[in-house]
Enzyme design. Structure first.
Site, PDB file in Angstrom:
ATOM      1  N   TRP A 113       0.938  -1.282   0.172  1.00 14.15           N
ATOM      2  CA  TRP A 113      -0.080   0.051   0.003  1.00 14.15           C
ATOM      3  C   TRP A 113       0.875   1.216  -0.110  1.00 14.15           C
ATOM      4  O   TRP A 113       0.705   2.256  -0.655  1.00 14.15           O
ATOM      5  CB  TRP A 113      -0.917   0.040   1.068  1.00 14.15           C
ATOM      6  CG  TRP A 113      -1.749  -1.257   1.154  1.00 14.15           C
ATOM      7  CD1 TRP A 113      -2.081  -2.254   1.964  1.00 14.15           C
ATOM      8  CD2 TRP A 113      -2.634  -1.423  -0.090  1.00 14.15           C
ATOM      9  NE1 TRP A 113      -2.982  -3.020   1.718  1.00 14.15           N
ATOM     10  CE2 TRP A 113      -3.515  -2.793   0.538  1.00 14.15           C
ATOM     11  CE3 TRP A 113      -3.316  -0.766  -1.096  1.00 14.15           C
ATOM     12  CZ2 TRP A 113      -4.588  -3.134  -0.262  1.00 14.15           C
ATOM     13  CZ3 TRP A 113      -4.150  -1.443  -1.975  1.00 14.15           C
ATOM     14  CH2 TRP A 113      -4.674  -2.523  -1.656  1.00 14.15           C
ATOM     15  N   ASP A 129      -1.234   6.659   6.451  1.00 15.97           N
ATOM     16  CA  ASP A 129      -2.239   5.841   5.878  1.00 15.97           C
ATOM     17  C   ASP A 129      -2.507   4.977   7.251  1.00 15.97           C
ATOM     18  O   ASP A 129      -1.562   4.091   7.570  1.00 15.97           O
ATOM     19  CB  ASP A 129      -2.174   4.949   4.822  1.00 15.97           C
ATOM     20  CG  ASP A 129      -2.816   3.938   4.249  1.00 15.97           C
ATOM     21  OD1 ASP A 129      -3.824   3.758   5.053  1.00 15.97           O
ATOM     22  OD2 ASP A 129      -2.602   3.337   3.604  1.00 15.97           O
ATOM     23  N   LYS A 189     -11.384  -1.690   6.957  1.00 18.02           N
ATOM     24  CA  LYS A 189     -10.503  -2.551   7.898  1.00 18.02           C
ATOM     25  C   LYS A 189     -10.796  -2.511   9.446  1.00 18.02           C
ATOM     26  O   LYS A 189     -10.624  -3.561  10.194  1.00 18.02           O
ATOM     27  CB  LYS A 189      -9.074  -2.034   7.630  1.00 18.02           C
ATOM     28  CG  LYS A 189      -8.567  -2.167   6.257  1.00 18.02           C
ATOM     29  CD  LYS A 189      -8.120  -3.516   5.603  1.00 18.02           C
ATOM     30  CE  LYS A 189      -7.842  -3.441   4.181  1.00 18.02           C
ATOM     31  NZ  LYS A 189      -7.355  -2.402   3.657  1.00 18.02           N
TER      32      LYS A 189
HETATM   33  C1  LIG Z   1      -6.767  -1.830   2.202  1.00 19.71           C
HETATM   34  C2  LIG Z   1      -5.696  -0.817   2.360  1.00 19.71           C
HETATM   35  C3  LIG Z   1      -5.557   0.220   1.363  1.00 19.71           C
HETATM   36  C4  LIG Z   1      -6.470   0.170   0.225  1.00 19.71           C
HETATM   37  O1  LIG Z   1      -7.857   0.645   0.612  1.00 19.71           O
HETATM   38  P1  LIG Z   1      -8.755   0.662  -0.492  1.00 19.71           P
HETATM   39  O2  LIG Z   1     -10.162   1.304   0.399  1.00 19.71           O
HETATM   40  O3  LIG Z   1      -9.205  -0.363  -1.124  1.00 19.71           O
HETATM   41  O4  LIG Z   1      -8.392   1.639  -1.462  1.00 19.71           O
HETATM   42  C5  LIG Z   1      -4.701   1.168   1.518  1.00 19.71           C
HETATM   43  N1  LIG Z   1      -3.717   1.143   2.672  1.00 19.71           N
HETATM   44  C6  LIG Z   1      -3.851   0.203   3.639  1.00 19.71           C
HETATM   45  C7  LIG Z   1      -2.874   0.170   4.837  1.00 19.71           C
HETATM   46  C8  LIG Z   1      -4.721  -0.878   3.509  1.00 19.71           C
HETATM   47  O5  LIG Z   1      -4.678  -1.884   4.404  1.00 19.71           O
END
Ligand SMILES: *Cc1c(COP(=O)(O)O)cnc(C)c1O
Length: 356
Positions: free
Chosen positions: A102, A169, A193
């Protein structure tokens, strides 16, 4: 029977959140209308959005500190793009920490905008650790990191002390542990998540950071436009925002982040102790960087996979296979996963050992 759900995302949410959101689909607030059929401008939904934005800041300890919370669409992946659009100056540069798939995705998007430096990377070691010694250029417009690497099972335990604005993030560990969130200038997290269903992303941004790039930002990508519109610049993901609010209310009633952190630590301790003790298994991440959210581990002898897979499925466990880039297993222990589910998994690992 309800499964022990270790899915990495979309993932388990509290059972009471499933029940309340299901009720709202049938009859929202006793209005005689479904949450799916009301206007996002209706009094009832505006109240939901206002409370969700306020509660996100409250849980993070950021209320009254110059931050704004937004619930936007496009997933965390959209923020890979929105962040440089809003923060990277025309002739500026950004610094990124490359700790996984990511993080690398975020770097790729930033490169389309301008000078994007990688402060450090653990890619050569298949992202099994978090790089510790790195420099952030003092003139960078921002530093971007990923607090929890969902795929590789690593988690940042500390964050750099820097005068450069820090963007993080936190998709896979938002609301899971205590941090000084005021050290971050922009936090984003895809809901699916640890917060709600797929379809919405929480963005928490320090307002003073915005409006300084000199770029002409398309409206839908402009954080300032979303702030001005109180997160209703266009139709928000009504159901996903409502369900995220229910999860935040559940967390607040539980005692907030300090309370859930204790439970998350107990779950991770229990599982990692078994991974380290049981001669049939080994962890994939360097011990000091192990994630309390996603535990990645392998069987030392792949020949046992068939029996093990049968055993955990029979025990009511779901979602345990690892991501294809790591293989083996990944136990995602997000906020809503009860300790009891980890006890069931540990029991299966011990039964496998005894059966061999
Ligand atoms: C799953 C994830 C993403 C991507 O998320 P989307 O909502 O599918 O774009 C980005 N960063 C992290 C750390 C993730 O676990």
């Amino acid at each position: 029977m309800k499964k022990h759900n270790y899915s990495a995302g979309p993932c388990i949410l509290p059972q009471e959140v499933f029940e309340k959101s299901a009720q709202a689909v049938l009859n929202f607030n006793n209005s005689g209308l479904s949450i799916l059929e009301i206007s996002h401008r209706s009094k009832d939904f505006v109240a939901v959005m206002d409370e969700a934005r306020a509660l996100a800041l409250e849980l993070l300890g950021l209320d009254g500190k110059g931050y704004q919370a937004l619930f936007l669409q496009g997933g965390a992946s959209m923020e890979f793009l929105r962040v440089p659009y809003n923060l990277l100056k025309e002739n500026g540069k950004a610094s990124y920490l490359d700790t996984g798939t990511w993080a690398a995705g975020a770097i790729k998007e930033a490169k389309a905008f301008g000078e994007t430096l990688v402060a450090a990377s653990s890619k050569e070691e298949n992202y099994n650790h978090i790089p510790k010694d790195f420099q952030i250029p003092a003139d960078a417009n921002y530093f971007h990191c990923t607090s929890n690497n969902t795929i590789f099972g690593t988690q940042m335990k500390s964050f750099p002390n820097t005068n450069v604005p820090v963007v993080c993030d936190m998709s896979s560990d938002i609301f899971s542990r205590q941090l000084d969130f005021s050290k971050f200038d922009l936090i984003y997290a895809g809901a699916q998540k640890n917060m709600g269903p797929a379809g919405v992303t929480l963005v928490v941004v320090k307002e003073a950071l915005l409006g300084k790039t000199g770029r002409n930002i398309p409206s839908i990508l402009d954080y300032e436009k979303h702030i001005k519109a109180e997160s209703m610049y266009n139709t928000p993901a009504v159901f996903a925002v409502y369900t995220s609010l229910l999860t935040m209310q559940w967390l607040k009633n539980l005692g907030g982040i300090p309370a859930i952190e204790k439970i998350n630590e107990a779950k991770a301790k229990l599982l990692y102790a078994e991974i380290d003790r049981n001669p049939l298994f080994r962890g994939t991440a360097v011990a000091e960087d192990r994630s309390n959210m996603n535990a990645t581990f392998l069987l030392n002898d792949e020949a046992h996979a068939e029996v093990f897979d049968k055993m955990w499925k029979e025990a009511g466990i779901s979602g345990l296979p690892g991501h294809r880039s790591v293989g083996g297993y990944r136990a995602s222990m997000y906020n809503a996963l009860p300790l009891e589910s980890v006890e069931v998994l540990v029991d299966v690992m011990q039964k496998l050992e005894k059966s061999i």
